[in-house]
Design a protein around this motif. Structure first.
Motif, PDB file in Angstrom:
ATOM      1  N   GLU A 169       3.853  19.597 -14.795  1.00 44.47           N
ATOM      2  CA  GLU A 169       3.496  19.740 -15.882  1.00 44.47           C
ATOM      3  C   GLU A 169       2.498  20.727 -16.200  1.00 44.47           C
ATOM      4  N   ALA A 170       1.467  20.786 -15.325  1.00 40.80           N
ATOM      5  CA  ALA A 170       0.745  21.981 -15.307  1.00 40.80           C
ATOM      6  C   ALA A 170       1.245  23.192 -15.215  1.00 40.80           C
ATOM      7  N   SER A 174       0.804  -1.280  -0.104  1.00 41.19           N
ATOM      8  CA  SER A 174       0.064  -0.111  -0.128  1.00 41.19           C
ATOM      9  C   SER A 174       0.863   1.214   0.009  1.00 41.19           C
ATOM     10  N   ILE A 175       2.071   1.164   0.708  1.00 40.37           N
ATOM     11  CA  ILE A 175       2.918   2.302   0.624  1.00 40.37           C
ATOM     12  C   ILE A 175       3.516   2.333  -0.520  1.00 40.37           C
ATOM     13  N   GLU A 176       3.781   1.494  -1.371  1.00 44.58           N
ATOM     14  CA  GLU A 176       4.273   1.707  -2.744  1.00 44.58           C
ATOM     15  C   GLU A 176       3.307   2.514  -3.722  1.00 44.58           C
ATOM     16  N   VAL A 177       2.129   1.887  -3.698  1.00 44.33           N
ATOM     17  CA  VAL A 177       1.021   2.243  -4.249  1.00 44.33           C
ATOM     18  C   VAL A 177       1.053   4.032  -4.205  1.00 44.33           C
ATOM     19  N   ASN A 178       1.048   4.144  -2.883  1.00 46.92           N
ATOM     20  CA  ASN A 178       0.989   5.514  -2.481  1.00 46.92           C
ATOM     21  C   ASN A 178       1.957   6.420  -2.959  1.00 46.92           C
ATOM     22  N   MET A 187       1.895   9.627  -5.396  1.00 42.58           N
ATOM     23  CA  MET A 187       2.378  11.137  -4.995  1.00 42.58           C
ATOM     24  C   MET A 187       3.260  11.416  -6.170  1.00 42.58           C
ATOM     25  N   ALA A 188       4.232  10.369  -6.709  1.00 48.42           N
ATOM     26  CA  ALA A 188       5.269  10.959  -7.822  1.00 48.42           C
ATOM     27  C   ALA A 188       4.149  11.396  -9.044  1.00 48.42           C
ATOM     28  N   SER A 189       3.068  10.737  -9.316  1.00 48.60           N
ATOM     29  CA  SER A 189       2.591  11.088 -10.424  1.00 48.60           C
ATOM     30  C   SER A 189       1.974  12.339 -10.274  1.00 48.60           C
ATOM     31  N   ASP A 190       1.078  12.392  -9.058  1.00 45.82           N
ATOM     32  CA  ASP A 190       0.559  13.901  -8.652  1.00 45.82           C
ATOM     33  C   ASP A 190       1.481  14.928  -8.912  1.00 45.82           C
ATOM     34  N   GLN A 191       2.689  14.789  -8.513  1.00 42.77           N
ATOM     35  CA  GLN A 191       3.805  15.813  -8.607  1.00 42.77           C
ATOM     36  C   GLN A 191       4.005  16.060  -9.854  1.00 42.77           C
TER      37      GLN A 191
END
Ligand SMILES: [Zn+2]
Length: 434
Positions: free
Chosen positions: A429-430, A412-416, A420-424
Protein backbone atom coordinates in the motif's frame (compact mmCIF):
# COMPACT_ATOMS: atom_id res chain seq x y z
CA UNK A 1 26.16 -33.42 2.19
CA UNK A 2 27.03 -34.39 5.67
CA UNK A 3 24.85 -32.66 8.16
CA UNK A 4 25.96 -35.08 10.80
CA UNK A 5 29.60 -34.26 10.35
CA UNK A 6 31.20 -34.54 13.66
CA UNK A 7 31.15 -31.68 15.97
CA UNK A 8 34.62 -30.99 17.21
CA UNK A 9 33.65 -29.53 20.50
CA UNK A 10 30.60 -28.04 22.00
CA UNK A 11 30.77 -25.10 24.33
CA UNK A 12 27.53 -23.98 25.80
CA UNK A 13 24.23 -24.64 24.20
CA UNK A 14 22.02 -21.65 23.83
CA UNK A 15 18.53 -22.14 22.72
CA UNK A 16 17.20 -19.46 20.50
CA UNK A 17 13.67 -19.16 19.37
CA UNK A 18 13.12 -17.92 15.91
CA UNK A 19 9.61 -17.24 14.98
CA UNK A 20 8.88 -15.95 11.57
CA UNK A 21 10.45 -15.53 8.24
CA UNK A 22 13.33 -13.39 9.31
CA UNK A 23 15.66 -12.05 6.74
CA UNK A 24 18.93 -13.93 6.88
CA UNK A 25 20.81 -10.82 7.88
CA UNK A 26 18.46 -10.31 10.78
CA UNK A 27 18.93 -13.89 11.85
CA UNK A 28 22.66 -13.44 11.89
CA UNK A 29 22.41 -10.26 13.93
CA UNK A 30 20.23 -11.76 16.57
CA UNK A 31 22.47 -14.76 16.80
CA UNK A 32 25.41 -12.54 17.43
CA UNK A 33 23.60 -10.60 20.09
CA UNK A 34 22.70 -13.73 21.94
CA UNK A 35 25.85 -15.69 21.41
CA UNK A 36 27.20 -16.79 24.73
CA UNK A 37 30.91 -16.30 25.02
CA UNK A 38 33.01 -19.34 24.45
CA UNK A 39 34.64 -20.14 27.76
CA UNK A 40 38.05 -21.06 26.57
CA UNK A 41 39.27 -18.62 23.99
CA UNK A 42 41.90 -19.87 21.65
CA UNK A 43 44.97 -17.75 21.27
CA UNK A 44 44.08 -16.79 17.78
CA UNK A 45 43.52 -13.65 15.77
CA UNK A 46 40.83 -11.34 17.00
CA UNK A 47 37.36 -12.25 15.78
CA UNK A 48 36.86 -8.67 14.62
CA UNK A 49 39.29 -9.23 11.79
CA UNK A 50 37.91 -10.75 8.65
CA UNK A 51 39.30 -14.01 7.30
CA UNK A 52 40.90 -12.03 4.47
CA UNK A 53 42.67 -9.81 6.97
CA UNK A 54 43.94 -12.70 9.04
CA UNK A 55 44.93 -14.81 6.04
CA UNK A 56 45.61 -12.27 3.28
CA UNK A 57 46.88 -14.69 0.62
CA UNK A 58 45.59 -17.78 -1.07
CA UNK A 59 47.49 -20.60 -2.70
CA UNK A 60 47.28 -20.03 -6.46
CA UNK A 61 46.66 -22.81 -8.96
CA UNK A 62 49.73 -24.58 -10.28
CA UNK A 63 52.04 -23.16 -7.66
CA UNK A 64 53.74 -25.08 -4.90
CA UNK A 65 54.40 -23.81 -1.43
CA UNK A 66 58.07 -24.24 -2.24
CA UNK A 67 57.78 -21.79 -5.14
CA UNK A 68 55.78 -19.33 -3.08
CA UNK A 69 58.28 -19.29 -0.23
CA UNK A 70 61.30 -19.24 -2.53
CA UNK A 71 59.89 -16.03 -4.02
CA UNK A 72 59.90 -14.66 -0.47
CA UNK A 73 63.62 -15.47 -0.17
CA UNK A 74 63.05 -18.29 2.29
CA UNK A 75 65.97 -20.73 1.89
CA UNK A 76 65.12 -24.19 0.57
CA UNK A 77 66.43 -25.89 3.71
CA UNK A 78 64.04 -23.81 5.83
CA UNK A 79 61.11 -24.69 3.60
CA UNK A 80 61.98 -28.36 4.02
CA UNK A 81 61.90 -27.95 7.79
CA UNK A 82 58.53 -26.20 7.67
CA UNK A 83 57.07 -29.01 5.58
CA UNK A 84 58.57 -31.61 7.95
CA UNK A 85 57.18 -29.89 11.02
CA UNK A 86 53.72 -29.74 9.50
CA UNK A 87 53.75 -33.33 8.28
CA UNK A 88 52.00 -34.95 11.25
CA UNK A 89 49.01 -32.68 10.55
CA UNK A 90 49.08 -31.86 6.89
CA UNK A 91 51.19 -32.50 3.82
CA UNK A 92 52.16 -28.98 2.80
CA UNK A 93 54.02 -30.32 -0.23
CA UNK A 94 50.62 -31.03 -1.71
CA UNK A 95 48.68 -28.05 -0.53
CA UNK A 96 45.47 -27.38 -2.45
CA UNK A 97 44.92 -24.17 -4.38
CA UNK A 98 42.56 -21.74 -2.72
CA UNK A 99 43.71 -22.37 0.84
CA UNK A 100 44.29 -19.08 2.60
CA UNK A 101 47.52 -18.40 4.44
CA UNK A 102 49.54 -15.68 6.10
CA UNK A 103 53.24 -15.01 6.53
CA UNK A 104 55.01 -13.18 9.34
CA UNK A 105 58.52 -11.88 9.06
CA UNK A 106 60.70 -10.40 11.78
CA UNK A 107 61.72 -6.77 11.58
CA UNK A 108 65.42 -7.13 10.94
CA UNK A 109 67.07 -5.52 7.94
CA UNK A 110 67.17 -8.93 6.35
CA UNK A 111 63.67 -10.10 7.26
CA UNK A 112 63.36 -13.75 8.21
CA UNK A 113 60.17 -15.74 8.05
CA UNK A 114 58.92 -16.25 11.60
CA UNK A 115 55.66 -18.03 11.09
CA UNK A 116 53.22 -19.23 8.50
CA UNK A 117 49.55 -19.97 9.11
CA UNK A 118 47.05 -21.86 6.98
CA UNK A 119 43.29 -21.89 7.18
CA UNK A 120 41.97 -25.19 5.90
CA UNK A 121 38.36 -24.60 6.81
CA UNK A 122 36.20 -22.58 9.15
CA UNK A 123 37.05 -25.15 11.77
CA UNK A 124 40.67 -26.01 11.16
CA UNK A 125 43.88 -24.11 10.81
CA UNK A 126 47.58 -24.81 11.14
CA UNK A 127 50.23 -22.52 12.54
CA UNK A 128 53.92 -23.24 11.88
CA UNK A 129 56.38 -21.07 13.78
CA UNK A 130 60.08 -20.75 14.15
CA UNK A 131 61.47 -22.08 17.43
CA UNK A 132 64.96 -22.22 18.80
CA UNK A 133 66.19 -25.19 16.78
CA UNK A 134 63.83 -25.30 13.86
CA UNK A 135 60.10 -25.16 13.39
CA UNK A 136 57.07 -26.37 15.25
CA UNK A 137 53.54 -26.84 13.97
CA UNK A 138 50.31 -26.55 15.87
CA UNK A 139 46.93 -27.49 14.59
CA UNK A 140 44.04 -25.40 15.78
CA UNK A 141 40.55 -26.69 16.00
CA UNK A 142 37.89 -24.13 16.61
CA UNK A 143 35.32 -24.62 19.29
CA UNK A 144 31.95 -25.18 17.73
CA UNK A 145 28.87 -23.91 19.43
CA UNK A 146 25.58 -25.52 18.65
CA UNK A 147 22.39 -23.56 18.80
CA UNK A 148 18.89 -24.68 18.18
CA UNK A 149 17.13 -22.70 15.49
CA UNK A 150 13.66 -22.95 14.04
CA UNK A 151 12.09 -22.73 10.67
CA UNK A 152 8.55 -23.08 9.48
CA UNK A 153 6.52 -22.49 6.40
CA UNK A 154 3.28 -22.86 4.57
CA UNK A 155 3.33 -24.40 1.14
CA UNK A 156 2.16 -22.24 -1.70
CA UNK A 157 3.82 -23.91 -4.65
CA UNK A 158 6.34 -26.40 -3.31
CA UNK A 159 8.24 -27.35 -0.20
CA UNK A 160 11.35 -25.81 -1.73
CA UNK A 161 9.68 -22.51 -2.36
CA UNK A 162 8.22 -22.34 1.15
CA UNK A 163 11.61 -23.21 2.64
CA UNK A 164 13.31 -20.56 0.54
CA UNK A 165 10.89 -17.95 1.86
CA UNK A 166 11.83 -19.09 5.36
CA UNK A 167 15.48 -18.47 4.44
CA UNK A 168 16.29 -22.08 5.00
CA UNK A 169 19.52 -23.55 3.71
CA UNK A 170 18.91 -25.96 0.78
CA UNK A 171 20.84 -28.58 2.74
CA UNK A 172 18.19 -28.52 5.43
CA UNK A 173 15.38 -28.62 2.88
CA UNK A 174 16.68 -31.80 1.34
CA UNK A 175 17.29 -33.25 4.78
CA UNK A 176 13.68 -32.49 5.69
CA UNK A 177 12.35 -34.10 2.52
CA UNK A 178 14.51 -37.16 3.16
CA UNK A 179 13.20 -37.56 6.69
CA UNK A 180 9.63 -37.67 5.42
CA UNK A 181 10.39 -39.42 2.12
CA UNK A 182 8.19 -42.39 3.08
CA UNK A 183 5.30 -40.22 4.27
CA UNK A 184 5.11 -37.51 1.62
CA UNK A 185 6.26 -37.41 -1.97
CA UNK A 186 7.39 -33.82 -2.01
CA UNK A 187 7.71 -33.74 -5.77
CA UNK A 188 4.12 -34.80 -6.40
CA UNK A 189 1.88 -34.84 -3.37
CA UNK A 190 2.36 -31.45 -1.81
CA UNK A 191 -0.77 -29.32 -1.57
CA UNK A 192 -1.27 -25.59 -1.13
CA UNK A 193 -1.79 -24.94 2.56
CA UNK A 194 0.38 -27.82 3.81
CA UNK A 195 2.50 -26.54 6.66
CA UNK A 196 5.70 -27.60 8.31
CA UNK A 197 7.97 -26.68 11.19
CA UNK A 198 11.32 -27.90 12.37
CA UNK A 199 14.10 -27.35 14.86
CA UNK A 200 17.70 -27.90 13.87
CA UNK A 201 21.18 -27.41 15.23
CA UNK A 202 23.25 -24.68 13.70
CA UNK A 203 27.02 -24.59 14.17
CA UNK A 204 28.82 -21.42 15.09
CA UNK A 205 32.48 -20.56 15.39
CA UNK A 206 33.24 -17.24 17.04
CA UNK A 207 29.68 -16.14 16.52
CA UNK A 208 29.77 -16.88 12.81
CA UNK A 209 27.51 -19.55 11.34
CA UNK A 210 29.62 -22.30 9.79
CA UNK A 211 27.14 -25.04 9.01
CA UNK A 212 24.48 -27.34 10.32
CA UNK A 213 24.21 -30.13 12.82
CA UNK A 214 21.15 -32.30 12.69
CA UNK A 215 17.46 -31.62 12.42
CA UNK A 216 16.18 -32.44 15.92
CA UNK A 217 12.46 -32.60 15.27
CA UNK A 218 10.10 -31.78 12.46
CA UNK A 219 6.44 -31.89 11.59
CA UNK A 220 4.69 -31.89 8.24
CA UNK A 221 0.93 -31.37 8.15
CA UNK A 222 -1.44 -31.66 5.27
CA UNK A 223 -5.21 -31.47 5.18
CA UNK A 224 -5.74 -34.99 6.45
CA UNK A 225 -2.57 -36.07 8.20
CA UNK A 226 0.28 -34.92 10.36
CA UNK A 227 3.71 -36.52 10.39
CA UNK A 228 6.16 -35.94 13.22
CA UNK A 229 9.80 -36.98 13.17
CA UNK A 230 12.19 -36.98 16.09
CA UNK A 231 15.92 -37.55 15.99
CA UNK A 232 17.16 -40.27 18.31
CA UNK A 233 20.70 -39.75 19.52
CA UNK A 234 22.37 -42.37 21.61
CA UNK A 235 25.95 -42.40 22.91
CA UNK A 236 26.67 -39.30 20.85
CA UNK A 237 25.55 -40.85 17.60
CA UNK A 238 22.52 -40.07 15.48
CA UNK A 239 20.46 -43.25 15.23
CA UNK A 240 17.86 -41.96 12.82
CA UNK A 241 14.40 -40.44 12.81
CA UNK A 242 11.39 -41.99 14.45
CA UNK A 243 7.76 -41.21 15.08
CA UNK A 244 7.11 -39.90 18.63
CA UNK A 245 6.10 -43.42 19.73
CA UNK A 246 9.45 -44.83 18.61
CA UNK A 247 8.20 -46.52 15.45
CA UNK A 248 10.24 -46.12 12.31
CA UNK A 249 9.38 -43.55 9.67
CA UNK A 250 10.79 -45.84 7.03
CA UNK A 251 8.87 -48.62 5.37
CA UNK A 252 10.16 -51.94 4.23
CA UNK A 253 9.14 -53.57 0.97
CA UNK A 254 7.60 -57.00 0.75
CA UNK A 255 10.26 -59.55 -0.02
CA UNK A 256 8.32 -60.71 -3.06
CA UNK A 257 5.34 -59.44 -5.08
CA UNK A 258 3.78 -62.90 -5.18
CA UNK A 259 3.02 -65.19 -2.26
CA UNK A 260 3.94 -68.48 -3.90
CA UNK A 261 6.42 -68.68 -6.68
CA UNK A 262 10.07 -69.09 -7.18
CA UNK A 263 12.74 -67.02 -8.83
CA UNK A 264 13.37 -68.54 -12.23
CA UNK A 265 15.79 -65.90 -13.44
CA UNK A 266 17.70 -63.44 -11.34
CA UNK A 267 18.95 -59.94 -11.93
CA UNK A 268 21.91 -59.88 -14.27
CA UNK A 269 23.71 -57.34 -16.38
CA UNK A 270 24.26 -60.00 -19.05
CA UNK A 271 21.99 -62.94 -19.86
CA UNK A 272 21.08 -65.05 -22.87
CA UNK A 273 17.57 -64.04 -23.86
CA UNK A 274 15.34 -67.11 -24.41
CA UNK A 275 13.34 -65.54 -27.23
CA UNK A 276 15.70 -63.04 -28.78
CA UNK A 277 18.62 -65.50 -28.57
CA UNK A 278 21.11 -62.77 -27.84
CA UNK A 279 22.93 -61.70 -24.74
CA UNK A 280 20.90 -59.02 -23.09
CA UNK A 281 20.93 -57.70 -19.56
CA UNK A 282 18.11 -58.94 -17.37
CA UNK A 283 17.39 -55.94 -15.21
CA UNK A 284 14.70 -57.56 -13.13
CA UNK A 285 13.74 -60.75 -11.36
CA UNK A 286 11.48 -63.42 -12.87
CA UNK A 287 9.06 -65.31 -10.67
CA UNK A 288 7.65 -68.44 -12.22
CA UNK A 289 4.02 -68.91 -11.19
CA UNK A 290 0.79 -70.22 -12.73
CA UNK A 291 -1.28 -67.88 -14.85
CA UNK A 292 -3.70 -65.93 -12.67
CA UNK A 293 -1.52 -65.88 -9.54
CA UNK A 294 -2.23 -62.58 -7.73
CA UNK A 295 0.54 -59.96 -7.93
CA UNK A 296 0.87 -57.64 -4.94
CA UNK A 297 2.27 -54.15 -4.54
CA UNK A 298 5.53 -54.53 -2.59
CA UNK A 299 4.96 -51.19 -0.90
CA UNK A 300 2.53 -48.31 -0.52
CA UNK A 301 2.51 -46.03 -3.51
CA UNK A 302 0.76 -44.52 -6.49
CA UNK A 303 0.18 -46.23 -9.85
CA UNK A 304 2.46 -44.37 -12.24
CA UNK A 305 1.78 -46.55 -15.30
CA UNK A 306 -0.85 -49.08 -16.30
CA UNK A 307 -1.13 -50.42 -19.83
CA UNK A 308 0.36 -52.48 -22.62
CA UNK A 309 3.99 -51.82 -23.30
CA UNK A 310 5.60 -53.81 -26.14
CA UNK A 311 7.82 -56.62 -24.87
CA UNK A 312 6.61 -56.08 -21.33
CA UNK A 313 3.02 -56.90 -22.23
CA UNK A 314 0.59 -55.70 -19.59
CA UNK A 315 2.60 -53.54 -17.23
CA UNK A 316 1.98 -51.80 -13.92
CA UNK A 317 4.39 -49.36 -12.37
CA UNK A 318 4.14 -48.06 -8.82
CA UNK A 319 5.90 -44.99 -7.50
CA UNK A 320 6.59 -45.53 -3.78
CA UNK A 321 8.28 -42.26 -2.95
CA UNK A 322 10.63 -39.80 -4.56
CA UNK A 323 13.30 -42.51 -4.64
CA UNK A 324 11.73 -45.90 -5.30
CA UNK A 325 9.58 -47.24 -8.12
CA UNK A 326 8.62 -50.83 -9.02
CA UNK A 327 7.37 -52.42 -12.26
CA UNK A 328 5.35 -55.61 -12.83
CA UNK A 329 5.33 -57.09 -16.35
CA UNK A 330 3.75 -59.78 -18.56
CA UNK A 331 0.54 -59.57 -16.50
CA UNK A 332 -2.47 -61.58 -17.62
CA UNK A 333 -4.72 -58.78 -16.39
CA UNK A 334 -5.14 -55.95 -13.93
CA UNK A 335 -6.99 -55.90 -10.62
CA UNK A 336 -10.16 -53.83 -10.33
CA UNK A 337 -9.76 -50.08 -9.84
CA UNK A 338 -6.12 -50.08 -10.82
CA UNK A 339 -5.48 -47.07 -12.99
CA UNK A 340 -2.96 -44.30 -13.35
CA UNK A 341 -2.80 -42.07 -10.28
CA UNK A 342 -4.58 -44.45 -7.91
CA UNK A 343 -3.03 -45.07 -4.49
CA UNK A 344 -2.29 -48.63 -3.51
CA UNK A 345 -1.35 -50.20 -0.19
CA UNK A 346 1.47 -52.60 0.45
CA UNK A 347 0.23 -56.15 -0.20
CA UNK A 348 -2.74 -55.01 -2.27
CA UNK A 349 -3.41 -57.19 -5.32
CA UNK A 350 -2.78 -55.11 -8.43
CA UNK A 351 -2.81 -57.72 -11.20
CA UNK A 352 -2.35 -61.36 -12.16
CA UNK A 353 0.55 -63.37 -13.51
CA UNK A 354 0.43 -63.95 -17.26
CA UNK A 355 2.60 -64.31 -20.33
CA UNK A 356 1.77 -61.19 -22.33
CA UNK A 357 4.47 -59.46 -24.38
CA UNK A 358 7.82 -61.09 -25.01
CA UNK A 359 7.43 -64.15 -22.80
CA UNK A 360 7.57 -67.92 -23.23
CA UNK A 361 5.60 -69.03 -20.17
CA UNK A 362 3.55 -67.44 -17.42
CA UNK A 363 5.84 -65.54 -15.09
CA UNK A 364 6.13 -62.18 -13.41
CA UNK A 365 8.99 -59.97 -14.44
CA UNK A 366 9.57 -57.64 -11.52
CA UNK A 367 11.74 -54.53 -11.66
CA UNK A 368 12.98 -52.21 -8.99
CA UNK A 369 14.17 -48.67 -9.58
CA UNK A 370 16.10 -46.48 -7.22
CA UNK A 371 16.36 -42.86 -8.36
CA UNK A 372 15.45 -44.02 -11.86
CA UNK A 373 18.06 -46.78 -12.03
CA UNK A 374 17.55 -50.53 -12.07
CA UNK A 375 18.62 -52.25 -8.87
CA UNK A 376 18.50 -55.90 -7.91
CA UNK A 377 15.63 -56.14 -5.41
CA UNK A 378 16.91 -59.46 -4.08
CA UNK A 379 20.42 -58.32 -3.28
CA UNK A 380 19.54 -54.76 -2.30
CA UNK A 381 19.75 -53.68 1.31
CA UNK A 382 16.86 -51.35 2.04
CA UNK A 383 16.73 -48.92 4.95
CA UNK A 384 15.87 -50.53 8.23
CA UNK A 385 12.32 -50.01 9.40
CA UNK A 386 13.01 -51.24 12.90
CA UNK A 387 11.55 -49.24 15.78
CA UNK A 388 13.69 -47.88 18.59
CA UNK A 389 15.01 -50.94 20.49
CA UNK A 390 13.06 -51.68 23.68
CA UNK A 391 16.06 -51.21 25.96
CA UNK A 392 16.55 -47.66 24.62
CA UNK A 393 12.88 -46.72 24.47
CA UNK A 394 12.76 -44.80 27.76
CA UNK A 395 15.74 -42.73 26.67
CA UNK A 396 14.13 -42.11 23.29
CA UNK A 397 10.80 -41.02 24.78
CA UNK A 398 12.63 -38.48 26.96
CA UNK A 399 14.46 -37.08 23.95
CA UNK A 400 11.29 -37.09 21.89
CA UNK A 401 9.46 -35.00 24.50
CA UNK A 402 12.39 -32.54 24.64
CA UNK A 403 12.83 -32.29 20.89
CA UNK A 404 9.15 -31.89 20.13
CA UNK A 405 9.06 -29.21 22.83
CA UNK A 406 11.62 -27.27 20.78
CA UNK A 407 9.21 -26.77 17.90
CA UNK A 408 7.53 -23.39 17.70
CA UNK A 409 3.82 -23.74 18.41
CA UNK A 410 1.38 -23.55 15.53
CA UNK A 411 -0.32 -20.67 17.36
CA UNK A 412 2.87 -18.60 17.38
CA UNK A 413 3.44 -19.49 13.76
CA UNK A 414 -0.08 -18.34 12.85
CA UNK A 415 0.47 -15.04 14.63
CA UNK A 416 3.69 -14.58 12.74
CA UNK A 417 2.21 -15.41 9.38
CA UNK A 418 -0.59 -12.91 9.94
CA UNK A 419 1.96 -10.31 10.94
CA UNK A 420 3.96 -11.03 7.83
CA UNK A 421 0.94 -10.80 5.59
CA UNK A 422 -0.08 -7.45 7.07
CA UNK A 423 3.49 -6.16 6.81
CA UNK A 424 3.47 -7.05 3.17
CA UNK A 425 0.11 -5.43 2.68
CA UNK A 426 1.46 -2.31 4.35
CA UNK A 427 4.45 -2.29 2.05
CA UNK A 428 2.43 -2.70 -1.09
CA UNK A 429 0.00 0.00 0.00
CA UNK A 430 2.88 2.31 0.75
CA UNK A 431 4.22 1.56 -2.69
CA UNK A 432 0.87 2.30 -4.24
CA UNK A 433 0.69 5.70 -2.58
CA UNK A 434 4.04 6.68 -4.00
ZN1 LIG B 1 12.32 -61.13 -16.81
Amino acid sequence: MNLKSKVIAVAGLTILFFIGFLASQKIRDSFQEQTSLVEEQLEAPSPQLSIEEIYPYDIPKNKTLFAILTEQDVPGAEIQKIVEAAKPHYNLARIRPGIRYNLEFDESTNPQLNSIGFRFSALESLYVKRIENGWSAEKKTEIVELKTVHFFGVVNASLWESAKIANMDPLLISELSEIFAWQVDFAREVRVGDRWRLSAEQKFVRGQPVGWGSILSAEYQNASESFVAVLFRSEGEDRGYFAPDGSSLKRIFLKSPISFGRITSGFSKKRFHPILHVNRPHLGVDYGAPRGTPVKAVGDGTISFKGYSGGGGNVIKIRHNSMYETAYKHLHGFAKNIRHGVKVKQGQVIGYVGSTGLSTAPHLHFEFFQSGRFVDPVGKKFPSAEPVPQNLMADFLDQAADNIGLLPTWESIEVNLRQMASDQLGTSEAQKSL
